[in-house]
Write an enzyme that holds these catalytic residues in place. Sequence first.
Site, PDB file in Angstrom:
ATOM      1  N   GLN A 164       0.953  -1.044   0.129  1.00 22.50           N
ATOM      2  CA  GLN A 164       0.035  -0.122  -0.035  1.00 22.50           C
ATOM      3  C   GLN A 164       0.898   1.320  -0.223  1.00 22.50           C
ATOM      4  O   GLN A 164       0.248   2.386  -0.482  1.00 22.50           O
ATOM      5  CB  GLN A 164      -1.346   0.414   1.288  1.00 22.50           C
ATOM      6  CG  GLN A 164      -2.192  -1.431   0.727  1.00 22.50           C
ATOM      7  CD  GLN A 164      -3.404  -0.439  -0.059  1.00 22.50           C
ATOM      8  OE1 GLN A 164      -2.634   0.232  -0.699  1.00 22.50           O
ATOM      9  NE2 GLN A 164      -3.867  -1.490  -0.023  1.00 22.50           N
ATOM     10  N   CYS A 174     -13.361 -11.241   1.969  1.00 25.10           N
ATOM     11  CA  CYS A 174     -12.765 -12.165   1.192  1.00 25.10           C
ATOM     12  C   CYS A 174     -13.348 -12.901   0.047  1.00 25.10           C
ATOM     13  O   CYS A 174     -14.093 -12.420  -0.049  1.00 25.10           O
ATOM     14  CB  CYS A 174     -13.288 -13.590   2.652  1.00 25.10           C
ATOM     15  SG  CYS A 174     -14.612 -13.299   3.927  1.00 25.10           S
ATOM     16  N   HIS A 212      -1.015  -4.587  -9.252  1.00 19.96           N
ATOM     17  CA  HIS A 212      -2.703  -4.070  -9.472  1.00 19.96           C
ATOM     18  C   HIS A 212      -2.546  -2.889  -8.069  1.00 19.96           C
ATOM     19  O   HIS A 212      -3.927  -2.263  -8.702  1.00 19.96           O
ATOM     20  CB  HIS A 212      -3.794  -5.165  -9.686  1.00 19.96           C
ATOM     21  CG  HIS A 212      -3.441  -5.525  -8.298  1.00 19.96           C
ATOM     22  ND1 HIS A 212      -4.893  -5.418  -7.201  1.00 19.96           N
ATOM     23  CD2 HIS A 212      -3.145  -5.866  -7.185  1.00 19.96           C
ATOM     24  CE1 HIS A 212      -4.769  -6.383  -6.451  1.00 19.96           C
ATOM     25  NE2 HIS A 212      -3.678  -6.802  -6.417  1.00 19.96           N
TER      26      HIS A 212
END
Length: 379
Positions: free
Chosen positions: A180, A329, A202
Amino acid sequence: MNRVHLDHNATTPLRPEARAEFLRAVDALGGNPSSVHASGRAARAELDDARERIAAALGVEGEELVFTSGGTEANNTALFGALPPGRPLYISAVEHSSVREVAEALQKEGRDVTILPVDPEGRLDVPATKAALEGRKSGLLSVMGANNELGTVSPFGELRAVLEALPPDSRPLWHADCVQMLGKLPLAPRELSLDLASFSAHKVGGPLGVGVLWCSKTTALSPRLYGGGQESGLRSGTENLPAIAAAAVAIELAVQEQAAYTAKTSSLAKQFWGEIQEALPAARLLGPPIESTERLPNTLCVLLPKADGRVLVPRLDLEGLEVSAGSACSSGSIEPSPVLMALGHNEADARAALRLSLGRETSAADLQIAIKVLRTTCG
Ligand code: PLP
């Protein structure tokens, strides 16, 4: 309906430059980088080039990089592959599941695992970390660069001072999940004295399914995947070359544009938080205060008392606003956030926080739409 994506910490749109590079590489390259014939050699040259470009952007050497299928695999490879046999593993209480669950698996195998506490904003408790490390045999410490839910940035300077003051036989290897942090804050893994760091394409406008593990030359790493011996034997499997070429473009641009990204997203996020407070006076910002520099510039973790992310996220989605809550999830179900539970929130509060994460393309107009949706849906 104008849809607004405020879930850039989950993934970012593919940058046009990365898309163009992906398509070029798909068309130009038919070879396997491990083949010795001409098309294989051409593919190898492209792979080497992508590796060198990413290394230059990160301030490390190409031979220190291992391409993986994403940040998850980079974290798994670092922990399983660099923890010396019989030595302790330390992780912070707010790590991503791809670190936390490896630690749980190792603990079940009987390995010595210590969970290091964090303060109420999610920042590593450095004195407690010092106390946990002192007098122990060196092992592996994994502390993330910045938290994906709260946006809290780890106190790397203080942690580094603690590690450097330890006698060599107590000083653990240091891994940081920097997934991050890349492109959002200045980042120089070698200058920080890290030994290993994980990245994911990504999250910075690159394609899904490409990760990079940096492992310094002096750090011993053993593989998790065996086979053809690709990636210097550290990660067998034919490399996903077009996606790696596109990742190189995205990572280079993310690093080049980091200061502009930080300035833009932090100013928009500050304004947005002010407007959220006006629209929803009960809202509370979790993690560091908005003016803190110890936070990701694009991330707002907002607690809306009495809200339930399981209901709210789909309702906001119906209104065209994409955000996240808790940890989604693979089944799509929303569990109460283990990160917020680790901060001492109860289950209801851990379900009541929305994560709003801005991106490179987010505009003030997008945030005006988002505010309207939040006001009507949550007000
Ligand atoms: N680490 C952090 C902090 C993340 O936010 C994520 C993704 O959400 C990952 C690791 C996993 O990365 P990937 O999706 O590439 O497996």
